[in-house]
Design a protein around this motif. Structure first.
Motif, PDB file in Angstrom:
ATOM      1  N   TYR A  25       0.743  -1.127  -0.074  1.00  8.37           N
ATOM      2  CA  TYR A  25       0.284   0.024   0.089  1.00  8.37           C
ATOM      3  C   TYR A  25       1.240   1.509   0.040  1.00  8.37           C
ATOM      4  N   ASP A  27      -0.103   5.441   0.874  1.00  6.69           N
ATOM      5  CA  ASP A  27      -1.226   6.331   1.581  1.00  6.69           C
ATOM      6  C   ASP A  27      -0.094   7.852   1.412  1.00  6.69           C
ATOM      7  N   LEU A  40      -5.260   6.822  -0.760  1.00  4.84           N
ATOM      8  CA  LEU A  40      -4.564   5.287  -0.543  1.00  4.84           C
ATOM      9  C   LEU A  40      -4.680   4.044  -1.279  1.00  4.84           C
ATOM     10  N   ARG A  59      -8.765   4.228   6.445  1.00  2.00           N
ATOM     11  CA  ARG A  59      -7.095   4.355   6.562  1.00  2.00           C
ATOM     12  C   ARG A  59      -6.293   3.708   7.916  1.00  2.00           C
ATOM     13  N   GLN A  60      -6.849   4.115   9.089  1.00  2.00           N
ATOM     14  CA  GLN A  60      -6.878   3.367  10.218  1.00  2.00           C
ATOM     15  C   GLN A  60      -6.760   2.114  10.122  1.00  2.00           C
ATOM     16  N   HIS A  63      -3.652   0.495   7.936  1.00  2.00           N
ATOM     17  CA  HIS A  63      -2.453   0.660   8.506  1.00  2.00           C
ATOM     18  C   HIS A  63      -2.246  -0.431   9.099  1.00  2.00           C
ATOM     19  N   THR A  64      -3.666  -0.799  10.368  1.00  2.00           N
ATOM     20  CA  THR A  64      -3.549  -1.892  11.435  1.00  2.00           C
ATOM     21  C   THR A  64      -3.604  -3.215  11.254  1.00  2.00           C
ATOM     22  N   VAL A  66      -1.590  -3.843   7.935  1.00  2.00           N
ATOM     23  CA  VAL A  66      -0.503  -4.340   7.736  1.00  2.00           C
ATOM     24  C   VAL A  66       0.589  -3.796   8.810  1.00  2.00           C
ATOM     25  N   ALA A  67       0.411  -3.842  10.003  1.00  2.00           N
ATOM     26  CA  ALA A  67       0.959  -3.813  10.509  1.00  2.00           C
ATOM     27  C   ALA A  67       0.952  -5.001  11.665  1.00  2.00           C
TER      28      ALA A  67
END
Length: 89
Positions: A25, A27, A40, A59-60, A63-64, A66-67
């Motif tokens: 991704y 962003d 995105l 977005r969150q 991100h979460t 992927v993390a």
């Protein structure tokens, strides 16, 4: 999500649309050139797909996912635009 309801029922008809899993991704928190909308971008099925003006919640969620190390971000797309997005885990 608010973006889904804003697009209306016609945009949510994902049947027959290509589906793939996001591999990467990008962003754009502050897009450049500044004339472009915030985007995105997800790399799906060998190409970058765009979601313009993603909500903070979307977005969150990406991100979460992927993390977490093993993201399962499924994307429906039409040409280069993202028309559906599901995150499982």
């Amino acid at each position: 999500m608010s973006q889904e309801s804003a697009r209306g029922p016609a945009a949510c008809r994902g049947l027959g649309r290509p589906l793939g899993r996001a591999e990467r991704y990008w962003d754009e928190l502050l897009p450049y050139p500044c004339e472009l909308p915030p985007r995105l971008r997800l790399f799906v099925a060998g190409a970058w797909r765009n979601l313009n003006h993603p909500s903070p919640e979307i977005r969150q969620a990406v991100h979460t996912a992927v993390a977490g190390g093993r993201p399962d971000v499924r994307v429906w797309f039409s040409d280069g635009e993202i028309v559906g997005l599901v995150i499982t885990g």
